[in-house]
Design an enzyme around this catalytic site. Structure first.
Site, PDB file in Angstrom:
ATOM      1  N   TYR A 187      24.042  -8.642  25.345  1.00 41.90           N
ATOM      2  CA  TYR A 187      23.257  -7.819  26.264  1.00 41.90           C
ATOM      3  C   TYR A 187      22.557  -8.693  27.297  1.00 41.90           C
ATOM      4  CZ  TYR A 187      20.342  -3.931  27.834  1.00 41.90           C
ATOM      5  OH  TYR A 187      19.751  -2.958  28.597  1.00 41.90           O
TER       6      TYR A 187
ATOM      7  N   ASP B  63      39.167   4.151  35.186  1.00 41.24           N
ATOM      8  CA  ASP B  63      38.807   3.102  34.242  1.00 41.24           C
ATOM      9  C   ASP B  63      38.727   1.809  35.044  1.00 41.24           C
ATOM     10  OD1 ASP B  63      38.575   1.141  32.340  1.00 41.24           O
ATOM     11  OD2 ASP B  63      40.222   1.864  31.078  1.00 41.24           O
TER      12      ASP B  63
ATOM     13  N   LYS C  56      23.213  -8.259  31.369  1.00 40.24           N
ATOM     14  CA  LYS C  56      22.193  -7.785  32.298  1.00 40.24           C
ATOM     15  C   LYS C  56      21.702  -8.843  33.278  1.00 40.24           C
ATOM     16  CE  LYS C  56      22.627  -3.742  30.749  1.00 40.24           C
ATOM     17  NZ  LYS C  56      23.389  -2.772  31.567  1.00 40.24           N
TER      18      LYS C  56
END
Length: 303
Positions: free
Chosen positions: A173, A73, A177
């Site tokens: 988002y 993780d 990105k």
């Protein structure tokens, strides 16, 4: 033939999609690949999917490399520190780091303004997409920087040019990105005195396991999806970006890419690599010139 014999790589986020394709192609070139992820044979992640990090390691080995699965993780600094310590103990070096950790597909609400998007899901998206990369770099770059010539690849969605001009679906988002592109520039700066290279790379429209499932097709029948989405004709397998990154890693002059943002299509043109079907899709040029321009789907001259 790309030759990475003796190369030690860490592909962080290698369970499926681009990460798996990159890991397999690094292995096909002869590299030892440590593949990490949270989906294992013993325990699934919240994705509840069948792909596991152990499967990826087996594919790396079958391709000709040495695949080593390390369930990790990457939001857990201690777990990442233990991962890097294991690589150092077993191999004594790290030549390539691919930061492909993502995990936000189930959290992102498309085309929703910030005041309507679930706040907890949005913030977790950023933790998965940005914090994981920072934690991994904090621990892994210590080892990579010990030898000149190390390569860091930040995997994202969209080139710097495209993401600067386009708003990517929602604020979370969009940030998720654009951040890896900026991180690649940061690593390029910080590795400058150590002979390292950092590059941001985006695949095109990826025929990932989840995307194929979304359209109800398989890799063998993917063209059936063109009825619902004609522009899917430009899509590519996860192995395509993997082949480009493997060629980049094997390039003795790779430092010319330092701090750059590039794509699977551009890497393929520069290094002369093809997708599994022998084509060479240039998705981002197609997206700008055909799809976003509102033209009918036609991949002539783009693959």
């Amino acid at each position: 033939m790309t030759d990475l014999t003796g190369c030690v790589a860490l592909v962080a986020g290698a369970t499926r999609g681009a990460g798996r394709g990159i890991a397999v192609e690094l292995g096909a070139a002869g590299a030892t690949v440590y593949a990490t992820g949270r989906s294992t044979r013993a325990q699934r992640s919240e994705y509840q999917r069948d792909e596991t990090v152990e499967d990826t390691a087996d594919l790396v080995t079958a391709a000709g490399g040495t695949g080593i699965a390390v369930p990790t993780d990457h939001l857990d600094p201690d777990a990442v520190a233990a991962l890097v310590a294991r690589i150092e103990r077993e191999r004594g070096r790290l030549d390539v780091l691919v930061n492909d950790i993502w995990g936000g597909e189930l959290l992102v609400e498309w085309d929703v303004p910030v005041w309507e998007h679930d706040l907890a899901n949005g913030l977790r998206t950023l933790r998965l997409a940005i914090d994981t990369h920072l934690i991994t770099a904090h621990h892994a770059l210590r080892l990579l920087a010990r030898r000149p010539g190390g390569l860091v690849v930040e995997v994202t969605d969209g080139t710097a040019e495209y993401n600067t001009e386009q708003y990517r679906l929602n604020v979370y988002y969009d940030l998720a990105k654009i951040a890896p592109i900026r991180l690649a520039r940061s690593w390029a700066h910080e590795l400058a005195d150590h002979g390292g290279t950092a590059v941001a790379v985006t695949p095109g429209w990826l025929r990932s396991e989840m995307m194929l499932e979304h359209f109800g097709v398989t890799e063998e029948t993917w063209r059936d999806a063109l009825t619902a989405e004609p522009h899917f004709a430009i899509s590519e397998t996860p192995r395509f970006v993997g082949r480009g990154i493997a060629a980049l890693a094997a390039d003795p002059a790779r430092h010319r890419w330092n701090a750059a943002s590039t794509s699977s299509g551009e890497l393929a043109q520069v290094y002369g690599v093809d997708d599994l079907d022998g084509s060479r899709p240039d998705a981002w040029r197609y997206i700008v010139e055909v799809q976003d321009a509102g033209k009918p789907a036609d991949v002539t001259g783009y693959r």
